[in-house]
Design a protein around this motif. Sequence first.
Motif, PDB file in Angstrom:
ATOM      1  N   SER A 296       0.826  -1.206   0.000  1.00 28.66           N
ATOM      2  CA  SER A 296       0.000   0.000   0.000  1.00 28.66           C
ATOM      3  C   SER A 296       0.859   1.255   0.000  1.00 28.66           C
ATOM      4  O   SER A 296       0.556   2.219  -0.709  1.00 28.66           O
ATOM      5  CB  SER A 296      -0.912   0.023   1.226  1.00 28.66           C
ATOM      6  OG  SER A 296      -1.777  -1.078   1.191  1.00 28.66           O
TER       7      SER A 296
ATOM      8  N   ASP B  33      -5.483  -1.194  -5.057  1.00 24.23           N
ATOM      9  CA  ASP B  33      -4.965  -1.834  -3.850  1.00 24.23           C
ATOM     10  C   ASP B  33      -5.982  -2.860  -3.370  1.00 24.23           C
ATOM     11  O   ASP B  33      -7.035  -2.493  -2.871  1.00 24.23           O
ATOM     12  CB  ASP B  33      -4.700  -0.762  -2.783  1.00 24.23           C
ATOM     13  CG  ASP B  33      -3.715  -1.229  -1.732  1.00 24.23           C
ATOM     14  OD1 ASP B  33      -3.437  -2.438  -1.682  1.00 24.23           O
ATOM     15  OD2 ASP B  33      -3.234  -0.379  -0.965  1.00 24.23           O
ATOM     16  N   GLU B  34      -5.666  -4.109  -3.538  1.00 27.01           N
ATOM     17  CA  GLU B  34      -6.540  -5.223  -3.177  1.00 27.01           C
ATOM     18  C   GLU B  34      -7.954  -5.043  -3.739  1.00 27.01           C
ATOM     19  O   GLU B  34      -8.915  -4.897  -2.991  1.00 27.01           O
ATOM     20  CB  GLU B  34      -6.569  -5.386  -1.657  1.00 27.01           C
ATOM     21  CG  GLU B  34      -5.147  -5.539  -1.131  1.00 27.01           C
ATOM     22  CD  GLU B  34      -5.081  -6.045   0.304  1.00 27.01           C
ATOM     23  OE1 GLU B  34      -6.122  -6.406   0.853  1.00 27.01           O
ATOM     24  OE2 GLU B  34      -3.969  -6.093   0.824  1.00 27.01           O
TER      25      GLU B  34
ATOM     26  N   GLU C 229      -6.853   1.182  -0.691  1.00 26.89           N
ATOM     27  CA  GLU C 229      -7.202   0.069   0.181  1.00 26.89           C
ATOM     28  C   GLU C 229      -8.508   0.406   0.916  1.00 26.89           C
ATOM     29  O   GLU C 229      -8.742   1.549   1.295  1.00 26.89           O
ATOM     30  CB  GLU C 229      -6.068  -0.084   1.204  1.00 26.89           C
ATOM     31  CG  GLU C 229      -5.961  -1.444   1.819  1.00 26.89           C
ATOM     32  CD  GLU C 229      -4.673  -1.568   2.642  1.00 26.89           C
ATOM     33  OE1 GLU C 229      -4.076  -0.538   2.988  1.00 26.89           O
ATOM     34  OE2 GLU C 229      -4.271  -2.702   2.924  1.00 26.89           O
TER      35      GLU C 229
END
Lengths: 247, 326
Positions: free
Chosen positions: B41, B157-158, B81
Amino acid sequence: MRAVRNIWAVTKRELGSYFSSPVAYVFIIIFLMLSGFFTFMVGNFFARNEASLASFFLWHPWLYLFLVPAAGMRLWAEERRAGTIELLFTMPITVWQTIVGKFLAAWVFLGLALALTFPMVITVIYLGDPDGGAIFTGYLGSFLVAGVYLAISNMTSAMTRNQVVSFITALVLCLFLVLAGWRPVTDMLVNWAPAQLVAAVAAFSIIPHFDSLQRGVIDSRDLTYYFSVIVFALFTTGVILRSRRAS
Amino acid sequence: MIQAEDLVKWFGPKLAVDHVSLNVKPGEVLGFLGPNGAGKSTTMRLITGFLPPSEGKIAIGGHDMENDGIAARSLIGYLPENAPAYPEMTVAGFLGFSAEIRGLRGRQKKEAVTHAVEICCLEPVYYQTIETLSKGYLHRTCFAQAILHDPPVLIMDEPTDGLDPNQKHEVRNLIKRMGQQENKAIIISTHILEEVDAVCSRVVIINQGRIVFSGGPDELRTRSRSSGAVTIAVRGVSESDLKESLTALPNVDSVAILAKNDGRIQARAFPARKDGKPDLGTARAVAALLREKNWEFEELHTEKGRLDEVFRAITISETPQKEGAE
Ligand SMILES: Nc1ncnc2c1ncn2[C@@H]1O[C@H](COP(=O)(O)OP(=O)(O)O)[C@@H](O)[C@H]1O
Ligand SMILES: [Mg+2]
């Protein structure tokens, strides 16, 4: 052009946020009730027996001490809490555009609350023959004081994630601006501080600049005072936001 | 399209990103892997310009992030995130705001929002406030914000975190399509290894802020101990006999017995390796052995290698890790 559009987009979004929560309405109602209370109960509006809003405006710098930091404390704290600050600062918009956009939104909001006191104006017009110019400059002064407090609250909101800390810090800083030129304080300082220092401290005070507008005088020095404090506080907000991101 | 050179990020005394360089070309989907706290991140925050790097340079489409940040950031779509969004806004309001900051007005804005809403299937919640959305919808709302302006660079991010299996599948297909057909340069971070096979054309693994692997998914897989290993199951053969004969083959490095019941033995022969690459003749050698001995066998296949195995090997062995070190 791009800058103006970006600022406007932020301002619009922020204003929308204010009015989509009940806090805004509660705020306006409290403001109207308190300003009425001070004017009629504490300020002896009727006993003065004059068609002026002096007793109405008199209390604004004090009333704003609590209300403006309460309105401003969420400006950056919310953005951090929700994590949206990461979205905002990775969009093609500069830090100062977001600061100005947020500041303007909150200022417009306060202006709206102030505008809703218009029944006061109707009352004095009904009761007598008030000085229209003084009423206008009275509103202008009140609005500018709100702007100064708001810029300071904007700055303290950028400093901390904690809204209570932000509120208290803003309140103390604004209180300093009010008290710096207040007679009891300057009298106390005169006893032990050099005259230049007393003068320097008093120069920070917002009250003289407020008073002259209440008398119906628009002096460029007063306007310069208001705008330099606002610009300084907003500039500092930018510095704080940048440095906090760097760490 | 994305050039990140020698990025270093210190948080006080803590080194979160340690000389990381990434280059992503249009059409490439880079899978950015690493255990929790590896610095994924943080690296993405550096690349998107949210955090300034302590050292190193970032350029997006040739625009330097430090000196020409607005131009660089306008090329990026970013899904942070946990998919942050303004809780009190409606989906419509939020996407409208994002579009305006991206410089879209009037018809362009309307079209962009409609298109993103369609892709992310947000029609049912379009006028709902964001704080009332389920996690899946919240995530897709933030996703919509990232692709709204059709950016040539996507940083996610994810992106499948918190989605149900069907939604995960859809999002992966979407990302894959945006890489392959729309020629975007994409970085996704993940710790789900199946995602790598599903969407990524290249993999970078970081551990404790440092790059420990960079290459294609297949290359990663061959690093696995079991890649190229031959698994067989035989009947009526003694365990020691089987083990000895297999180990005696020149292509075989070691043998493991996987299961034993009712005279059936399942064994795996790990190939000898040259420069980390498994000996490809192992399967043929094992088959020849079975024929020569005339053993009755029920199973014979070559393992492709397992990503989770390599992942564990790379991220645990290289540096002894202390959990919870902040
Ligand atoms: N703002 C911050 N201040 C201090 N340390 C941080 C900050 N952000 C991240 N870290 C630390 O940097 C390391 C990397 O974090 P992160 O990039 O979030 O990892 P990942 O996304 O790979 O799980 C972690 O050890 C984390 O504690
Ligand atoms: Mg992370």
